[in-house]
Design a protein around this motif. Structure first.
Motif, PDB file in Angstrom:
ATOM      1  N   SER A   1     -25.780  11.162 -36.564  1.00  0.00           N
ATOM      2  CA  SER A   1     -25.532  12.585 -36.331  1.00  0.00           C
ATOM      3  C   SER A   1     -24.217  12.742 -35.573  1.00  0.00           C
ATOM      4  N   MET A   2     -23.469  13.737 -36.023  1.00  0.00           N
ATOM      5  CA  MET A   2     -22.133  13.966 -35.464  1.00  0.00           C
ATOM      6  C   MET A   2     -22.241  15.048 -34.383  1.00  0.00           C
ATOM      7  N   GLN A   3     -21.380  14.983 -33.392  1.00  0.00           N
ATOM      8  CA  GLN A   3     -21.324  16.041 -32.382  1.00  0.00           C
ATOM      9  C   GLN A   3     -21.125  17.392 -33.088  1.00  0.00           C
ATOM     10  N   ASP A   4     -21.568  18.487 -32.420  1.00  0.00           N
ATOM     11  CA  ASP A   4     -21.551  19.798 -33.064  1.00  0.00           C
ATOM     12  C   ASP A   4     -20.170  20.206 -33.549  1.00  0.00           C
ATOM     13  N   GLU A   5     -19.173  19.983 -32.726  1.00  0.00           N
ATOM     14  CA  GLU A   5     -17.830  20.431 -33.106  1.00  0.00           C
ATOM     15  C   GLU A   5     -16.788  19.458 -32.547  1.00  0.00           C
ATOM     16  N   VAL A   6     -15.884  19.012 -33.400  1.00  0.00           N
ATOM     17  CA  VAL A   6     -14.783  18.179 -32.914  1.00  0.00           C
ATOM     18  C   VAL A   6     -13.658  19.103 -32.464  1.00  0.00           C
ATOM     19  N   GLN A   7     -13.288  19.022 -31.194  1.00  0.00           N
ATOM     20  CA  GLN A   7     -12.292  19.958 -30.657  1.00  0.00           C
ATOM     21  C   GLN A   7     -10.953  19.303 -30.325  1.00  0.00           C
ATOM     22  N   SER A   8     -10.973  17.962 -30.120  1.00  0.00           N
ATOM     23  CA  SER A   8      -9.690  17.322 -29.783  1.00  0.00           C
ATOM     24  C   SER A   8      -9.560  16.014 -30.552  1.00  0.00           C
ATOM     25  N   ASN A   9      -9.120  14.937 -29.916  1.00  0.00           N
ATOM     26  CA  ASN A   9      -8.823  13.716 -30.678  1.00  0.00           C
ATOM     27  C   ASN A   9      -9.940  12.668 -30.612  1.00  0.00           C
ATOM     28  N   ILE A  10     -11.147  13.090 -30.217  1.00  0.00           N
ATOM     29  CA  ILE A  10     -12.285  12.164 -30.142  1.00  0.00           C
ATOM     30  C   ILE A  10     -13.427  12.680 -31.016  1.00  0.00           C
ATOM     31  N   LEU A  11     -14.084  11.763 -31.687  1.00  0.00           N
ATOM     32  CA  LEU A  11     -15.243  12.112 -32.516  1.00  0.00           C
ATOM     33  C   LEU A  11     -16.367  11.144 -32.154  1.00  0.00           C
ATOM     34  N   VAL A  12     -17.524  11.686 -31.755  1.00  0.00           N
ATOM     35  CA  VAL A  12     -18.646  10.844 -31.365  1.00  0.00           C
ATOM     36  C   VAL A  12     -19.785  10.990 -32.373  1.00  0.00           C
ATOM     37  N   LEU A  13     -20.352   9.856 -32.762  1.00  0.00           N
ATOM     38  CA  LEU A  13     -21.489   9.834 -33.684  1.00  0.00           C
ATOM     39  C   LEU A  13     -22.674   9.203 -32.972  1.00  0.00           C
ATOM     40  N   ASP A  14     -23.839   9.827 -33.107  1.00  0.00           N
ATOM     41  CA  ASP A  14     -25.050   9.273 -32.504  1.00  0.00           C
ATOM     42  C   ASP A  14     -25.755   8.386 -33.528  1.00  0.00           C
ATOM     43  N   VAL A  15     -26.092   7.183 -33.096  1.00  0.00           N
ATOM     44  CA  VAL A  15     -26.651   6.174 -34.000  1.00  0.00           C
ATOM     45  C   VAL A  15     -28.169   6.053 -33.830  1.00  0.00           C
ATOM     46  N   SER A  16     -28.786   6.851 -32.911  1.00  0.00           N
ATOM     47  CA  SER A  16     -30.195   6.585 -32.553  1.00  0.00           C
ATOM     48  C   SER A  16     -31.178   6.645 -33.714  1.00  0.00           C
TER      49      SER A  16
END
Ligand SMILES: *Cc1c(COP(=O)(O)O)cnc(C)c1O
Length: 346
Positions: free
Chosen positions: A276-291
């Protein structure tokens, strides 16, 4: 290999390195009556960053950790209570200020609201209950995925800090990306804080260093603290010169990093099954949840590496992609394709 582990991976180009050869150097440890050292290049970088953030003075530190440490300790003492976000870099990674072995400050932890900005009402309550006199912000917020604090929220945070007579220190390791994301001058954000640390070694592309900015009096204190903890650096114009070069040449292009992160996000949007991807990418980082996947975050990183994508784990359940100078839109597309392929397998 596409390397999205961190924006600290930027390499100085030939012109940036050449800026070192002509830099005017001197002993920064020899301070005049105005509190300025003898290295003119360091002074120039400190003045440029102070100007950019709308502050009176700046202080070059070897790392962001030292910049934050000097900043916070210029307002507080060991064992004081300090408001920090529960996933703030200062608390989770740097530790020095809050560690039992070192400064033993007591972290009073606040959370984000549903818009992923610091929860002003909770901060109001925590400041009242704890009597803490320093509020630490992080902009952009690293571990949550580069969320940006909008200017209007900054004004609210200032008002609530003022109500309780508290100062505000901002960890602005990626403040320049925050300003690029909001499309505002940096000082529009920092007008609401009392001190700010900005990394030149992150997305802006210099090899080493961070600059702490604040009032003249506060920076004089921070300079003393920097000295005590071993951060006096003599002819550090050799690291300041690339920083000056970066501020002069790389500010405009930070928008590209944000566009590339958003490009990957747009290609993943609505297509992920396990991740699952964070709700909104706003800058130069993208976080994905692997749980929800059958692999751990580090196993996921190993699988990605086999496909030509280097990424890093963050917090306990997530992985992080960071975009910087040298990463192209083609790379952003390929990264998305690799993530989508892996999402089918895990
Ligand atoms: C990188 C970073 C720092 C400082 O890191 P150093 O490695 O000490 O230069 C501080 N805060 C945040 C949010 C960071 O991402």
């Amino acid at each position: 290999m596409i390397d999205l582990r961190s924006d600290t991976l930027t390499m100085p180009d030939a012109e940036m390195l050449e800026s070192i050869l002509t830099a005017k150097l001197g002993d920064d440890g020899r301070v005049d009556a105005n509190g300025r050292g003898e290295d003119l290049t360091i002074n120039q970088l400190e003045d440029m960053m102070a100007e950019l953030t709308g502050m009176e003075a700046g202080l070059l530190c070897p790392t962001g950790t030292m910049g934050n440490t000097c900043g916070v300790l210029s307002w507080c003492k060991a064992k004081d209570r300090v408001l920090v976000h529960e996933q703030q870099h200062l608390l989770l990674t740097e530790k020095f200020l809050f560690d039992e072995e070192y400064c033993r400050m007591e972290p009073i932890k606040y959370a984000m609201n549903e818009h992923m900005t610091p929860d002003v009402e909770q901060i109001d309550r925590l400041l009242a209950e704890s009597g803490a006199k320093l509020l630490c912000l992080e902009n952009t917020h690293n571990f949550s995925g580069g969320y940006v604090i909008p200017v209007a929220e900054m004004a609210k945070l200032r008002a609530v800090a003022d109500k309780h007579g508290a100062h505000i220190h901002m960890d602005g390791a990626r403040l320049l990306h925050a300003a690029a994301a909001l499309g505002v001058p940096v000082k529009e954000i920092t007008q609401y804080v009392d001190s700010v640390m900005v990394c030149i070694s992150k997305g802006i592309g210099a090899p080493v260093g961070s600059v702490l900015c604040s009032t003249k009096a506060q920076i004089a204190k921070a300079r003393e603290i920097r000295k005590v903890i071993g951060g006096g650096m003599r002819q550090a114009g050799i690291i300041a010169a690339p920083g000056i070069y970066a501020l002069e040449h790389n500010l405009e292009r930070m928008k590209e990093d944000i566009a590339n992160a958003k490009l990957t996000a747009s290609l993943l949007q609505g297509k992920l099954k396990k991740l699952s991807m964070q709700d909104e990418v706003q800058s130069n980082i993208l976080v994905l949840d692997v749980s929800k996947a059958s692999v751990t975050p580090s196993e996921f990183c190993a699988l990605a590496e086999q496909k030509g994508l280097l990424i890093k784990t963050v917090l306990k359940t997530c992985v992080r992609l960071v975009y910087y100078r040298g990463i192209t839109s083609e790379d952003a597309k390929k990264a998305a394709a690799i993530i989508l392929e892996l999402d089918q397998q895990i």
